[in-house]
Design a protein around this motif. Sequence first.
Motif, PDB file in Angstrom:
ATOM      1  N   SER A 109      17.256  18.095  18.360  1.00  0.00           N
ATOM      2  CA  SER A 109      16.154  18.392  17.439  1.00  0.00           C
ATOM      3  C   SER A 109      16.254  17.542  16.186  1.00  0.00           C
ATOM      4  O   SER A 109      17.348  17.136  15.776  1.00  0.00           O
ATOM      5  CB  SER A 109      16.193  19.874  17.043  1.00  0.00           C
ATOM      6  N   ARG A 137      13.930  17.214  12.219  1.00  0.00           N
ATOM      7  CA  ARG A 137      12.832  17.688  11.389  1.00  0.00           C
ATOM      8  C   ARG A 137      12.421  16.581  10.436  1.00  0.00           C
ATOM      9  O   ARG A 137      13.226  16.125   9.620  1.00  0.00           O
ATOM     10  CB  ARG A 137      13.243  18.924  10.594  1.00  0.00           C
ATOM     11  N   ARG A 164       6.871  21.620  22.252  1.00  0.00           N
ATOM     12  CA  ARG A 164       8.154  21.071  21.795  1.00  0.00           C
ATOM     13  C   ARG A 164       8.154  20.765  20.301  1.00  0.00           C
ATOM     14  O   ARG A 164       9.177  20.910  19.634  1.00  0.00           O
ATOM     15  CB  ARG A 164       8.489  19.787  22.557  1.00  0.00           C
ATOM     16  N   GLN A 204       8.690  19.653  13.079  1.00  0.00           N
ATOM     17  CA  GLN A 204       9.888  20.121  13.758  1.00  0.00           C
ATOM     18  C   GLN A 204       9.819  19.649  15.206  1.00  0.00           C
ATOM     19  O   GLN A 204       8.883  20.005  15.925  1.00  0.00           O
ATOM     20  CB  GLN A 204       9.987  21.644  13.693  1.00  0.00           C
ATOM     21  N   ASN A 253      11.701  19.549  18.781  1.00  0.00           N
ATOM     22  CA  ASN A 253      12.738  20.133  19.634  1.00  0.00           C
ATOM     23  C   ASN A 253      12.667  19.529  21.028  1.00  0.00           C
ATOM     24  O   ASN A 253      11.663  18.928  21.406  1.00  0.00           O
ATOM     25  CB  ASN A 253      12.551  21.646  19.708  1.00  0.00           C
ATOM     26  N   SER A 254      13.730  19.718  21.770  1.00  0.00           N
ATOM     27  CA  SER A 254      13.798  19.224  23.162  1.00  0.00           C
ATOM     28  C   SER A 254      13.376  17.766  23.241  1.00  0.00           C
ATOM     29  O   SER A 254      12.556  17.385  24.079  1.00  0.00           O
ATOM     30  CB  SER A 254      12.911  20.090  24.063  1.00  0.00           C
TER      31      SER A 254
END
Length: 122
Positions: A17, A19, A67, A82, A84-85
Amino acid sequence: QVQLVESGGGLVQPGGSLRLSCAGSGSIFAIHPMGWYRQAQGKEREMVASIRNGQGTIKYADSVKDRFSISRVHSNNTIFLQMNSLKPEDTAVYYCNYRVYGTAGNLLLDYWGQGTQVTVSS
């Protein structure tokens, strides 16, 4: 005049991840969209996510739905992404964007940040 400054990019392993943040300054209004675009090497720039009117109108590219998540803090004209994955195909330079549209829906102004590199690799 509007200035956009991105931060938060870097190298991450697949499945990880990150950000991203974009701090805006100048005449930025919630009614106009802010968003994230990305450009991979040798490819055209594409929209990743956009947001306007608080959290009321949010769009995502199909490739990042479920995601990535975009959010906006109006008090300081900041948006976040953000991620993710993450996948290797997410590797690109990510750009922050702010657009001003006229009442007829025509694009009047188009502002870009300098970009931040995101690399997904093991």
